[in-house]
Design a protein around this motif. Sequence first.
Motif, PDB file in Angstrom:
ATOM      1  N   GLN A 163       0.840  -1.201   0.000  1.00 32.52           N
ATOM      2  CA  GLN A 163       0.000   0.000   0.000  1.00 32.52           C
ATOM      3  C   GLN A 163       0.876   1.253   0.000  1.00 32.52           C
ATOM      4  O   GLN A 163       0.608   2.218  -0.707  1.00 32.52           O
ATOM      5  N   ASN A 164       1.948   1.221   0.780  1.00 30.10           N
ATOM      6  CA  ASN A 164       2.871   2.346   0.841  1.00 30.10           C
ATOM      7  C   ASN A 164       3.579   2.546  -0.497  1.00 30.10           C
ATOM      8  O   ASN A 164       3.705   3.675  -0.975  1.00 30.10           O
ATOM      9  N   LEU A 165       4.026   1.467  -1.114  1.00 32.38           N
ATOM     10  CA  LEU A 165       4.749   1.575  -2.390  1.00 32.38           C
ATOM     11  C   LEU A 165       3.867   2.093  -3.521  1.00 32.38           C
ATOM     12  O   LEU A 165       4.369   2.667  -4.481  1.00 32.38           O
ATOM     13  N   LYS A 166       2.575   1.901  -3.401  1.00 32.22           N
ATOM     14  CA  LYS A 166       1.657   2.395  -4.434  1.00 32.22           C
ATOM     15  C   LYS A 166       1.654   3.913  -4.531  1.00 32.22           C
ATOM     16  O   LYS A 166       1.139   4.479  -5.483  1.00 32.22           O
ATOM     17  N   SER A 167       2.264   4.592  -3.562  1.00 32.79           N
ATOM     18  CA  SER A 167       2.292   6.063  -3.594  1.00 32.79           C
ATOM     19  C   SER A 167       3.500   6.619  -4.359  1.00 32.79           C
ATOM     20  O   SER A 167       3.689   7.822  -4.411  1.00 32.79           O
ATOM     21  N   ILE A 168       4.301   5.759  -4.971  1.00 32.39           N
ATOM     22  CA  ILE A 168       5.423   6.234  -5.790  1.00 32.39           C
ATOM     23  C   ILE A 168       4.845   7.010  -6.967  1.00 32.39           C
ATOM     24  O   ILE A 168       3.892   6.577  -7.604  1.00 32.39           O
ATOM     25  N   SER A 169       5.422   8.147  -7.265  1.00 38.41           N
ATOM     26  CA  SER A 169       4.876   9.044  -8.282  1.00 38.41           C
ATOM     27  C   SER A 169       4.912   8.430  -9.685  1.00 38.41           C
ATOM     28  O   SER A 169       5.769   7.607  -9.999  1.00 38.41           O
ATOM     29  N   GLU A 170       3.984   8.873 -10.516  1.00 36.36           N
ATOM     30  CA  GLU A 170       3.922   8.429 -11.915  1.00 36.36           C
ATOM     31  C   GLU A 170       5.231   8.719 -12.636  1.00 36.36           C
ATOM     32  O   GLU A 170       5.680   7.927 -13.456  1.00 36.36           O
ATOM     33  N   GLU A 171       5.847   9.844 -12.332  1.00 37.05           N
ATOM     34  CA  GLU A 171       7.118  10.219 -12.957  1.00 37.05           C
ATOM     35  C   GLU A 171       8.191   9.162 -12.695  1.00 37.05           C
ATOM     36  O   GLU A 171       8.904   8.743 -13.600  1.00 37.05           O
ATOM     37  N   LYS A 172       8.292   8.721 -11.456  1.00 41.92           N
ATOM     38  CA  LYS A 172       9.272   7.687 -11.084  1.00 41.92           C
ATOM     39  C   LYS A 172       8.906   6.348 -11.716  1.00 41.92           C
ATOM     40  O   LYS A 172       9.776   5.611 -12.170  1.00 41.92           O
ATOM     41  N   ILE A 173       7.625   6.042 -11.752  1.00 42.17           N
ATOM     42  CA  ILE A 173       7.166   4.776 -12.319  1.00 42.17           C
ATOM     43  C   ILE A 173       7.527   4.679 -13.793  1.00 42.17           C
ATOM     44  O   ILE A 173       7.950   3.626 -14.271  1.00 42.17           O
TER      45      ILE A 173
END
Length: 134
Positions: free
Chosen positions: A65-75
């Motif tokens: 759940q925490n990792l899902k907050s990585i930004s779209e830019e980083k993804i």
Amino acid sequence: MNFFKTLGNIFSNQGREEELTSSESGWNRVSSEKEVDEIILSSNHKTQVLYKHSTRCATSFFALQNLKSISEEKIKKTDFYLIDVIGQRNIAGYISQQLHVRHESPQVLILRDGKVVWHGSHHMVQTDNVVRYL
């Protein structure tokens, strides 16, 4: 629905595999040892993130759940892979063997230039820690 049934649904595998690897989430599924080798090679051109996840573990649930907050830019700049340590024990073990990192779950391994540049497990699996190495 009683508390224990709700809790069981949260940590069960039912319908979650698709959620974890849907195209919107940015996570890809690893399906073979050959694919692990390809991911390691790909790290020479682009940062790769391997996340070992257990669908039976509360710590894994909250880490994801925490990792899902990585930004779209980083993804977009990184390839993300999810390994189900229950259903894919052989792949989880192969990753540990190839990268010389003791298997744990949950666990994140960040690869660059064919090597692990950072790995963390349990409560170290947090967006801030991962983003630092992307």
